[in-house]
Each structure stands twice: as structure tokens, then as C-alpha cells.
Scaffold this motif. Structure first.
Motif, short mmCIF file in Angstrom:
data_model
loop_
_atom_site.label_atom_id
_atom_site.label_comp_id
_atom_site.label_asym_id
_atom_site.label_seq_id
_atom_site.Cartn_x
_atom_site.Cartn_y
_atom_site.Cartn_z
N SER A 165 0.83 -1.21 0.00
CA SER A 165 0.00 0.00 0.00
C SER A 165 0.86 1.26 0.00
O SER A 165 0.58 2.23 -0.70
N LYS A 166 1.96 1.22 0.77
CA LYS A 166 2.85 2.38 0.83
C LYS A 166 3.64 2.54 -0.46
O LYS A 166 3.86 3.64 -0.96
N PHE A 167 4.05 1.40 -1.04
CA PHE A 167 4.79 1.46 -2.30
C PHE A 167 3.92 2.01 -3.42
O PHE A 167 4.35 2.87 -4.20
N VAL A 168 2.67 1.55 -3.51
CA VAL A 168 1.77 2.03 -4.57
C VAL A 168 1.48 3.50 -4.39
O VAL A 168 1.50 4.28 -5.36
N SER A 169 1.22 3.95 -3.15
CA SER A 169 0.93 5.36 -2.92
C SER A 169 2.12 6.25 -3.25
O SER A 169 1.96 7.40 -3.65
N ALA A 170 3.34 5.69 -3.13
CA ALA A 170 4.54 6.47 -3.44
C ALA A 170 4.74 6.66 -4.94
O ALA A 170 5.44 7.56 -5.37
N HIS A 171 4.11 5.79 -5.73
CA HIS A 171 4.32 5.83 -7.18
C HIS A 171 3.00 5.95 -7.94
O HIS A 171 2.90 5.49 -9.08
N MET A 172 2.02 6.57 -7.33
CA MET A 172 0.71 6.69 -7.96
C MET A 172 0.79 7.40 -9.31
O MET A 172 0.07 7.06 -10.25
N GLU A 173 1.68 8.39 -9.41
CA GLU A 173 1.74 9.19 -10.63
C GLU A 173 2.40 8.46 -11.79
O GLU A 173 2.33 8.92 -12.93
N SER A 174 3.06 7.35 -11.52
CA SER A 174 3.78 6.66 -12.58
C SER A 174 3.27 5.24 -12.82
O SER A 174 3.83 4.53 -13.66
N LEU A 175 2.23 4.81 -12.11
CA LEU A 175 1.71 3.45 -12.27
C LEU A 175 0.45 3.45 -13.12
O LEU A 175 -0.43 4.31 -12.95
N VAL A 176 0.37 2.50 -14.02
CA VAL A 176 -0.80 2.31 -14.87
C VAL A 176 -1.20 0.84 -14.80
O VAL A 176 -0.36 -0.05 -15.05
N ALA A 177 -2.44 0.58 -14.44
CA ALA A 177 -2.96 -0.79 -14.40
C ALA A 177 -3.67 -1.09 -15.72
O ALA A 177 -4.21 -0.18 -16.37
N CYS A 178 -3.65 -2.35 -16.13
CA CYS A 178 -4.32 -2.72 -17.38
C CYS A 178 -4.90 -4.12 -17.27
O CYS A 178 -4.40 -4.95 -16.50
N ASP A 179 -5.96 -4.35 -18.01
CA ASP A 179 -6.59 -5.67 -18.01
C ASP A 179 -7.53 -5.76 -19.22
O ASP A 179 -7.88 -4.75 -19.83
N PHE A 180 -7.91 -6.99 -19.55
CA PHE A 180 -8.86 -7.24 -20.65
C PHE A 180 -10.27 -7.43 -20.10
O PHE A 180 -10.46 -7.85 -18.96
N PHE A 181 -11.24 -7.12 -20.92
CA PHE A 181 -12.57 -7.64 -20.70
C PHE A 181 -13.16 -7.97 -22.07
O PHE A 181 -12.72 -7.44 -23.10
N THR A 182 -14.13 -8.87 -22.09
CA THR A 182 -14.72 -9.31 -23.35
C THR A 182 -16.21 -8.98 -23.39
O THR A 182 -16.86 -8.87 -22.34
N LYS A 183 -16.69 -8.82 -24.59
CA LYS A 183 -18.11 -8.54 -24.80
C LYS A 183 -18.58 -9.41 -25.96
O LYS A 183 -18.02 -9.36 -27.05
N PRO A 184 -19.63 -10.24 -25.76
CA PRO A 184 -20.11 -11.07 -26.87
C PRO A 184 -20.79 -10.20 -27.95
O PRO A 184 -21.57 -9.31 -27.63
N VAL A 185 -20.44 -10.49 -29.19
CA VAL A 185 -21.02 -9.78 -30.33
C VAL A 185 -21.67 -10.81 -31.23
O VAL A 185 -21.04 -11.79 -31.64
N TYR A 186 -22.95 -10.58 -31.54
CA TYR A 186 -23.69 -11.52 -32.36
C TYR A 186 -23.76 -10.99 -33.79
O TYR A 186 -24.16 -9.84 -34.03
N THR A 187 -23.31 -11.80 -34.72
CA THR A 187 -23.31 -11.43 -36.12
C THR A 187 -24.04 -12.50 -36.93
O THR A 187 -24.50 -13.51 -36.38
N LEU A 188 -24.14 -12.26 -38.23
CA LEU A 188 -24.77 -13.24 -39.10
C LEU A 188 -23.98 -14.54 -39.17
O LEU A 188 -24.53 -15.59 -39.51
N ARG A 189 -22.69 -14.46 -38.85
CA ARG A 189 -21.85 -15.65 -38.87
C ARG A 189 -21.76 -16.32 -37.51
O ARG A 189 -21.02 -17.28 -37.34
N GLY A 190 -22.48 -15.79 -36.53
CA GLY A 190 -22.46 -16.41 -35.22
C GLY A 190 -21.99 -15.45 -34.13
O GLY A 190 -21.87 -14.23 -34.34
N LYS A 191 -21.71 -16.01 -32.98
CA LYS A 191 -21.28 -15.23 -31.81
C LYS A 191 -19.75 -15.15 -31.77
O LYS A 191 -19.06 -16.15 -31.95
N PHE A 192 -19.24 -13.93 -31.51
CA PHE A 192 -17.81 -13.71 -31.37
C PHE A 192 -17.54 -12.88 -30.12
O PHE A 192 -18.38 -12.05 -29.73
N ASP A 193 -16.40 -13.14 -29.50
CA ASP A 193 -15.99 -12.36 -28.33
C ASP A 193 -15.10 -11.21 -28.77
O ASP A 193 -14.04 -11.42 -29.36
#
Length: 227
Positions: free
Chosen positions: A162-190
Motif C-alpha cells: 500500500s505504501k509502495f503504490v501510494s509512493a508511485h501513484m503518478e507513474s503506475l498504470v494498471a491494465c486488463d482485458f474484458f470481453t463482450k459477446p457480439v452476435y453477427t450473421l456468422r455467429g457469436k464472437f468475443d
């Protein structure tokens, strides 16, 4: 008789041309060695010793090196041959290095004030009349691994997360994926979306969705965020 004539002709051509191509091969091999020694460098700056060896090899083929001189431009090689260049030494590449006393001061600020990030150290140095760029401060701390991140193997690391993260808040970037189902004429795709959040400002960046999140696509999204 015909065989003897061909043998004499081949011997003459070998003595005439093979040494030249042997030197050209040596010149290429020497440049490969230079590149291997600088595999992480973005710019090749030959040392005086390397420059002397390149000139020595080039002299054996009458300095006809336009097609085999790869580490520098041919016009640069020709400048080396001028009389004025004999006592001239190449200037060091890149920006001047930061003074050792300033580096020591930056490291002291970081170790004695774990809650200070790069911008805080930048501001404190500015108050003292010391002009050091924010990127320079970040690079100095990265090279020195100061302050060190908490060790995941320890139940009670010397610096809490917690102390390490607060010391570097201005230089840290978090990232992650999320998916969304999309329905098309060819079927379902993520559809995949890559999300970045800057911890200091809580600003969020969403990438363009894609059905194929390969390495090239992820690298491009990271470039877009840094811009």
C-alpha cells in the motif's frame, strides 16, 4: 596443355582477387563483432581503436568500402581519412550524464521519503534550484531499484504494498482485458477490449475492440496510451 593454361589462369586470378575479398570479409566480421558488443544500443559510435582497425582494413583494399561499411556512412569513413581527423576524437553520444552529487541527492530523497513519487522529488529539487527532468529522475530510480518493490514471497515485506503504490501513484498504470459477446450473421464472437487506468488521476483509456488480440495489437494499444 589446355588444362595447364586454365590452372595458370585460375592461380593468377586467385592471387589477384582473393586477398581483396578476404579483407572485405574481415571487415564485415569486425563490424559484426562491434554490433554484438552493442546489441542494446540504438546508435553505434566506434571507439578510436575500432576506427583505427576499420581504417587499417580499408587501407588494404584502397578504401573501396562503400558496399561493406555498414556501421557508419561511407562519407563518415572518408572524413576519418582526412589529416584533420587524426587528432580528433568523437563526441560522446546522448545527453550529458547527471552529476553524481545530484544522483546521490535523488536517491536519498527516495529512500528517506518512501511516500514521495517522481513528481514530488522533481518539485523538491526545483525548490533547491536544481533543474533535473522528470524522466531523468525516473530513470535514476529505476536503475538503482529505489525504493525496492515489496517481495511477494515475504508475508511482511520491508515496504508494504500500500505504501509502495501510494509512493508511485503518478507513474503506475494498471491494465486488463474484458470481453463482450457480439452476435453477427456468422455467429457469436468475443470482442476483446484492453483497459488502462492511471492510478494517480484515475483516468481510464479503452482500446478499440478486436476479435484477434494478438501481440502486435496489444503493443499498438500500449503505444496509443503512452501518446
Amino acid at each position: 596443355m589446355k588444362f595447364n593454361l586454365l590452372f595458370v589462369l585460375f592461380t593468377f586470378l586467385a592471387h589477384r582477387f582473393l586477398p581483396k575479398y578476404d579483407v572485405r570479409m574481415q571487415l564485415l566480421m569486425f563490424q559484426i563483432k562491434m554490433l554484438r558488443d552493442r546489441i542494446d544500443d540504438q546508435r553505434i559510435v566506434p571507439t578510436p581503436e575500432e576506427r583505427a582497425e576499420l581504417i587499417r582494413l580499408g587501407n588494404e583494399i584502397n578504401h573501396d568500402v562503400a558496399d561493406v561499411m555498414l556501421v557508419v556512412k561511407p562519407q563518415t569513413y572518408r572524413r576519418w581519412l582526412s589529416p584533420q581527423a587524426k587528432n580528433r576524437y568523437p563526441k560522446p553520444a546522448g545527453r550529458p550524464s547527471t552529476a553524481e552529487d545530484i544522483v546521490a541527492l535523488i536517491l536519498r530523497m527516495a529512500t528517506e521519503n518512501l511516500a514521495w513519487g517522481y513528481k514530488r522529488i522533481f518539485g523538491e529539487l526545483k525548490k533547491l534550484g536544481i533543474a533535473v527532468g522528470l524522466t531523468t529522475i525516473r530513470d535514476i530510480l529505476k536503475r538503482s531499484e529505489c525504493p525496492p518493490p515489496p517481495e511477494k514471497t515475504k508475508s511482511r515485506p520491508s515496504v508494504p504494498w500500500s505504501k509502495f503504490v501510494s509512493a508511485h501513484m503518478e507513474s503506475l498504470v494498471a491494465c486488463d482485458f474484458f470481453t463482450k459477446p457480439v452476435y453477427t450473421l456468422r455467429g457469436k464472437f468475443d470482442a476483446y477490449v484492453l483497459v488502462f487506468i492511471h492510478l494517480g488521476s484515475r483516468r481510464v483509456y479503452l482500446s478499440q475492440p478486436t476479435f484477434h488480440p494478438d501481440e502486435a495489437w496489444v503493443m499498438q494499444q500500449a503505444r496509443n496510451v503512452t501518446m
